[in-house]
Motif scaffolding. Structure first.
Motif, PDB file in Angstrom:
ATOM      1  N   TYR A 172       1.359 -24.868  26.122  1.00 34.47           N
ATOM      2  CA  TYR A 172       1.410 -23.631  25.339  1.00 34.47           C
ATOM      3  C   TYR A 172       1.379 -24.006  23.868  1.00 34.47           C
ATOM      4  N   GLN A 173       1.109 -23.028  23.025  1.00 38.15           N
ATOM      5  CA  GLN A 173       1.141 -23.217  21.575  1.00 38.15           C
ATOM      6  C   GLN A 173       2.288 -22.378  21.031  1.00 38.15           C
ATOM      7  N   ILE A 188       8.187 -18.300  29.202  1.00 37.02           N
ATOM      8  CA  ILE A 188       9.067 -19.064  28.305  1.00 37.02           C
ATOM      9  C   ILE A 188       9.460 -18.219  27.094  1.00 37.02           C
ATOM     10  N   ARG A 189       9.611 -16.922  27.328  1.00 36.55           N
ATOM     11  CA  ARG A 189      10.098 -15.995  26.306  1.00 36.55           C
ATOM     12  C   ARG A 189      11.601 -15.825  26.548  1.00 36.55           C
ATOM     13  N   TRP A 207       8.220 -18.340  37.338  1.00 35.83           N
ATOM     14  CA  TRP A 207       6.826 -18.753  37.374  1.00 35.83           C
ATOM     15  C   TRP A 207       6.070 -17.995  38.461  1.00 35.83           C
ATOM     16  N   VAL A 208       4.754 -17.952  38.280  1.00 30.28           N
ATOM     17  CA  VAL A 208       3.835 -17.368  39.243  1.00 30.28           C
ATOM     18  C   VAL A 208       2.775 -18.416  39.528  1.00 30.28           C
ATOM     19  N   GLY A 221       3.147 -16.295  25.240  1.00 34.98           N
ATOM     20  CA  GLY A 221       4.550 -16.438  25.588  1.00 34.98           C
ATOM     21  C   GLY A 221       4.774 -17.127  26.924  1.00 34.98           C
ATOM     22  N   PHE A 222       3.696 -17.636  27.504  1.00 37.78           N
ATOM     23  CA  PHE A 222       3.779 -18.319  28.800  1.00 37.78           C
ATOM     24  C   PHE A 222       3.238 -19.731  28.678  1.00 37.78           C
ATOM     25  N   ALA A 223       3.857 -20.671  29.399  1.00 43.23           N
ATOM     26  CA  ALA A 223       3.282 -22.002  29.569  1.00 43.23           C
ATOM     27  C   ALA A 223       2.319 -21.921  30.751  1.00 43.23           C
TER      28      ALA A 223
END
Length: 183
Positions: free
Chosen positions: A63-64, A87-88, A97-98, A115-117
């Motif tokens: 993620y950034q 990861i918020r 996770w999905v 907002g997600f890895a």
């Protein structure tokens, strides 16, 4: 286009309409108006990427932290197990996770919002993944969470095999030590 919700409401499976016959098939892989009408997501894609990986490769979880990217992913050759991790910090689904199977045969796409890895494992002999992003790649802001962080407990379909990782992915942080999104 059919929208299928996942356990995390913001992560969506998208099934495009595929028209096939004895000659092959045709599908509209993306239509901004339909996407917005059916999801109420307003986004502007700025970059298209193509990743080819051999079987057993695991990429992620990336993620950034600044210039976060929403991603719309699809597989045009092979099959992957694609994962999005929330990861918020203030989200009711933080740390959840999905995982979704994307393949050239099922035509499915996955919307992974900012907002997600994100990461994926190549199940087939090889896989070509195409994905659109809502912001440009900014390596100085890229972060990596360990693919096998026990606090996440991702059920990767690897059995007792060790996935092949890049040097960057081998050095990923545990989620509890990683920079996450505070809003």
């Amino acid at each position: 286009m059919k929208i299928i919700p996942t356990e995390i409401p913001e992560v969506l499976i998208i099934e495009p309409q595929v028209y096939g016959d004895h000659r092959g098939f045709f599908m509209e892989s993306f239509n901004q108006k339909q996407f917005q009408d059916k999801t109420e997501i307003i986004c502007h894609f700025v970059q298209d990427n193509h990743s080819r990986s051999k079987g057993g490769i695991l990429r992620g979880l990336h993620y950034q932290i600044k210039s976060p990217q929403g991603k719309l992913l699809r597989v045009v050759n092979g099959e992957i197990f694609d994962v999005a991790v929330d990861i918020r910090r203030n989200s009711p689904t933080f740390r959840q996770w999905v995982g979704v199977v994307l393949s050239a045969e099922n035509y499915r796409q996955l919307w992974v919002p900012e907002g997600f890895a994100h990461g994926f494992y190549v199940v087939s002999d090889s896989a070509d993944v195409l994905y659109k992003t809502t912001d440009y790649y900014a390596p100085q802001h890229e972060r990596t969470i360990m693919w096998n962080d026990e606090d996440l407990g991702i059920a990767w379909p690897i059995g007792d095999k060790e996935p092949v990782l890049s040097a960057k992915d081998q050095k990923g942080d545990r989620l509890r030590a990683a920079e996450v999104f505070e809003t």
